[in-house]
Design an enzyme around this catalytic site. Structure first.
Site, PDB file in Angstrom:
ATOM      1  N   ASP A 314       0.989  -1.224  -0.045  1.00 39.32           N
ATOM      2  CA  ASP A 314      -0.087  -0.018   0.028  1.00 39.32           C
ATOM      3  C   ASP A 314       0.889   1.096   0.039  1.00 39.32           C
ATOM      4  O   ASP A 314       2.191   1.194   0.323  1.00 39.32           O
ATOM      5  CB  ASP A 314      -1.008   0.158   1.135  1.00 39.32           C
ATOM      6  CG  ASP A 314      -2.038   0.799   1.111  1.00 39.32           C
ATOM      7  OD1 ASP A 314      -2.275   1.763  -0.124  1.00 39.32           O
ATOM      8  OD2 ASP A 314      -3.375   0.687   1.571  1.00 39.32           O
TER       9      ASP A 314
HETATM   10  C1  BGC Z   1      -4.869   3.391  -0.051  1.00 38.95           C
HETATM   11  C2  BGC Z   1      -5.089   2.121  -1.048  1.00 38.95           C
HETATM   12  C3  BGC Z   1      -4.860   2.793  -2.351  1.00 38.95           C
HETATM   13  C4  BGC Z   1      -3.799   3.435  -2.474  1.00 38.95           C
HETATM   14  C5  BGC Z   1      -3.505   4.118  -3.651  1.00 38.95           C
HETATM   15  C6  BGC Z   1      -3.780   4.002  -0.313  1.00 38.95           C
HETATM   16  O1  BGC Z   1      -3.722   5.051   0.510  1.00 38.95           O
HETATM   17  O2  BGC Z   1      -5.092   2.823   1.054  1.00 38.95           O
HETATM   18  O3  BGC Z   1      -6.376   1.609  -0.896  1.00 38.95           O
HETATM   19  O4  BGC Z   1      -5.021   1.752  -3.348  1.00 38.95           O
HETATM   20  O5  BGC Z   1      -3.642   4.304  -1.470  1.00 38.95           O
HETATM   21  O6  BGC Z   1      -4.184   5.028  -4.066  1.00 38.95           O
END
Ligand code: BGC
Length: 788
Positions: A314
């Site tokens: 993530d």
């Molecule tokens: C979120 C994810 C997301 C990623 C990319 C993160 O902050 O937890 O769910 O896919 O950002 O945008």
């Protein structure tokens, strides 16, 4: 900091020089490889490659891998956000340069097809190996045609709708050049304080698994290498939804039993459906962050489930290992994440900065790097990116907002609404549906003019109609008066007074209250679950006029509004219904469609009940309904697992949803009263039906309706305690007034297996109860047993 930056940039400058020399030397080999790849693409064998596990990918992966330098390999493991949002952890912005130096495997948040092609041209034309960039985006509930948020989509209890909606999302996103979505979010969410409940399918692993598979099938289509397929990413692996106190990013403690039986199954379902990628989560899981957790990433995901796609961290999750306390420097954070099984580093830049050095110092082996790179190449090859790296820049408009996509968005919204209450009006008839007679309607509340009802998809320019406009289209603008009454968070007394006065003059009031879209989703945990701002005051003021009142709640989670449930005649949970939300609501209000959505999360009475979920363990001291009007009468009433100031039961249970008609359920009839655990275990992974359970469901009202019929079981006497009920089947049946439908479920051995005290998934001797019921709190059980 400045010193660090200058050291880093001179390191990169040296690296670039070295690469320049090497690049010339290697270019010839790369051209040969490119020719080979392109030639291969024309063979029928290659074009048949369509799934992440296809063995036909292996020789291609190996042939590319063996030509790669260590730097090029590390490059494939690096990902940045090259568009909005940027934020903490974004290490770099010189993406053109980095791509030309093969330092980037994937970019995300680039939504302009021209820009996507521009980056891709650099990757394909200016690099030695011509490995395409994989472009990703959070396509969560539609790309431009916004569908209801996933919590709403799940409330349809219809995986087919979810699959179709994700297919539309894939077609639109791929036409824009996006070939990877960070979706579905398959986190189990038991706590409405957690804002990301909006992004998932709720609290149940069985329903969550069905939805997980549907999303993956929809995104990835029948062939992953079709140009309109996009790679799915099951996130956030794992346990992220169990954040303590419902506070986003918070720590989680989940026993292996609970992890295996509740949190892991939807991920397993996504992997079984062929998900090309999995995202490692932010949360600390039992002391080890999910993005540095070899047990979940290696043991479970790779060894037990045989996952061959890519694991991406993530956002900056590798970087966050430092504040989380398992690393004190970048090298350790990169090493821990990488060795635990995170293949690709989203934005932290730690892999870019550290992996080569870790190989040189022997802390990471070349073979380990190769394995991670294989996962990335496999996804790119499976997507057909080598054959079709570019997007047709003129193609996107034709794919967006197609009439059939908008119609699907409207149907999905209609099916997602949950009718929570529909009491009789003064005429002795239920308030809803509204009659098509000319009456003057006051639309009151801050959400009456919203025209996207969305909290995730990038805003598009497509057709949008707010609830108020859709109502005006239906009954004529002259019959509508509109009063905002208050903002979502603020109001003046005048606004509220004007709205109350407006209500006085109307025949009927429709109130549009709830949360703004940014009050759910990521980083949107709430400690209070009531109507925000002064909306409760507005509601009570308007309701006191005594006018017939329909309340539409817009939110990314259930809201605690007990006063409304007691005093308002009709309440609909509309979630955030997407681009067609307005028209869908109007069709529902006027009875063109009969609501059939059901809750996928337990609706709390009070925030103090959270986390609240139906599939909970019983305590040794379960109370019945308690009398809250006086202190517990005696020891028996007091020393039970209860609150002294609230019921344990939810306002509305998981699985609940009313309709404009009514249904009656006959008793569940089962084909056998005795199953053998040994036999079940022998057949555990077969799909053989070992029991059928059926019940008559009668439409006892006066309208045709689609009823979601739910099957639950309970097991008692097992080696570990099992929940009071577990969903094991559901079906939607359309029933005409007066008609009875026999609804039949075929139960496989897996239905009865649990994650037991020996840490095995197996059936055990038990007392078995089976319900076929309209929700998780009603119906009567039919008893059977599982003998040894
Ligand atoms: C979120 C994810 C997301 C990623 C990319 C993160 O902050 O937890 O769910 O896919 O950002 O945008």
């Amino acid at each position: 900091m400045a010193l660090l930056l200058s050291l880093t940039s001179s390191f990169h400058a040296n690296l670039r020089k070295a690469r320049g020399r090497k690049a010339a030397f290697l270019r010839m080999g790369g051209i040969l490889l490119w020719l080979a790849v392109t030639a291969c693409a024309q063979s029928t064998k290659i074009s048949a490659v369509s799934a992440i596990n296809d063995p036909a990918l292996d020789p291609r992966v190996e042939s590319i891998l063996k030509q790669m330098t260590l730097e090029e390999k590390v490059g494939q493991l690096v990902q940045y956000s090259a568009g909005q949002p940027t934020g903490p952890g974004t290490g770099r912005t010189d993406y053109e340069d980095m791509i030309a130096h093969e330092q980037i495997g994937s970019l995300f948040n680039v939504v302009d097809p021209h820009q996507i092609n521009a980056y891709q041209h650099i990757a394909i034309e200016k690099t030695r190996l011509h490995i395409p960039i994989l472009f990703g985006l959070d396509v969560i509930h539609g790309f431009k045609t916004e569908f209801p948020i996933p919590l709403g989509l799940a409330s349809t209890w219809d995986p087919t709708i979810v699959e179709k909606a994700s297919r539309v999302a894939a077609m639109e996103a791929s036409a824009d050049g996006i070939r990877w979505t960070f979706s579905p979010m398959v986190d189990i969410a038991r706590d409405a304080r957690w804002g990301r409940m909006a992004e998932g399918a709720g609290e149940d692993p069985f329903l969550g698994s069905a939805m997980a598979g549907a999303y993956v099938r929809g995104y990835q289509g029948s062939r992953l290498n079709a140009p309109d397929s996009i790679a799915a990413c099951a996130k956030h692996f794992v346990g992220y939804g169990a954040a303590e106190a419902g506070r986003d990013y918070n720590t989680t403690e989940i026993s292996e039993h609970t992890l295996r039986q509740f949190y892991l199954p939807p991920f397993h379902a996504a992997v079984d459906a062929g998900a090309a990628s999995v995202m490692s989560a932010f949360n600390n899981l039992n002391g080890t962050p999910s993005s540095a957790n070899p047990f979940t990433l290696k043991q479970v995901l790779r060894k037990e489930w045989g996952f061959r796609g890519v694991v991406v961290s993530d956002w900056n999750a590798v970087g966050e290992l430092i504040p989380q306390g398992v690393a004190t420097d970048e090298a350790t954070a990169a090493r821990k994440a990488f060795l635990a099984g995170v293949d690709m580093d989203m934005v932290s830049s730690f892999y870019h900065d550290q992996l080569e050095k870790l190989v040189t110092s022997g802390q990471v082996t070349q073979a380990q790097i190769d394995e991670a790179v294989r996962h990335v190449l496999r996804v790119k090859l499976a997507l057909g990116l080598f054959e079709h790296p570019f997007v047709d820049e003129a193609g996107a408009p034709k794919a967006l907002y197609r009439p059939e996509s908008l119609e699907l968005a409207r149907t999905a919204a209609e099916r997602s609404f949950v009718l929570l209450k529909n009491a009789n009006g003064t005429d002795g008839k239920p308030l809803l549906p509204l009659a098509n007679t000319s009456q003057n309607i006051a639309v009151i509340g801050p959400l009456g003019d919203d025209s996207s009802y969305s909290n995730g998809a990038p805003p598009g320019a497509g057709p949008r109609t707010s609830l108020t406009s859709a109502l005006a289209e239906r009954i004529g603008a002259t019959h509508i008066s509109r009063f905002k009454g208050c903002g979502i968070l603020d109001a003046t007394n005048d606004d509220i007074a004007a709205a109350v006065a407006g209500a006085q003059k109307a025949d009927l009031v429709i109130m549009a209250l709830g949360e703004s879209p940014d009050m759910s989703g990521e980083a949107a945990s709430r400690a209070h679950l009531g109507l925000p701002g002064r909306q409760e005051e507005l509601l009570e003021g308007v309701a006191r006029t005594g006018k017939p009142l329909v309340l539409i709640l817009f939110s990314g989670r259930p809201l605690t509004v007990p006063w409304a449930f007691e005093h308002v005649s009709a309440v609909i949970a509309a979630w955030l219904p997407g681009i067609e939300g307005g028209p869908a609501l109007v069709r529902t209000l006027f009875g063109d469609v009969n609501p059939s959505g059901k809750l996928v999360v337990s609706w709390p009475r009070s925030v103090g009940q959270e986390p609240l979920y139906y599939n909970a363990l019983n305590t040794g001291r379960p109370p019945g309904d308690v009398d809250l009007t006086r202190p517990p009468a005696d020891i028996v009433a007091r020393y039970v697992s209860r609150y002294i100031d609230e019921q344990n039961s939810p306002q509305f249970p998981f699985g609940y949803g009313a309709s404009y008609t009514s249904y009656s359920y006959g008793p569940a009839q089962i084909s056998t009263r005795s199953l053998s655990a040994a036999e079940l275990n022998m057949k555990l992974h077969s799909n053989a039906a070992v029991m059928t359970a059926e019940a008559d469901v009668t439409n006892s009202g006066s309208r045709t309706g689609a009823e979601v019929v739910e099957l639950y079981i309970r097991l008692q006497g097992t080696s570990v305690a099992e929940p009071v009920r577990m969903l094991k089947g559901f079906q939607t049946v359309t029933i005409s007034p007066g008609e009875t439908r026999r609804v039949k479920f075929e139960l496989t051995p897996e239905t009865f297996a649990i994650w037991n005290a020996k840490n095995q998934f197996a059936a055990e001797p038990a007392k078995l109860s089976v319900w076929i019921s309209p929700d998780s709190a009603h119906g009567s059980a039919t008893e059977a047993e599982i003998v040894p």
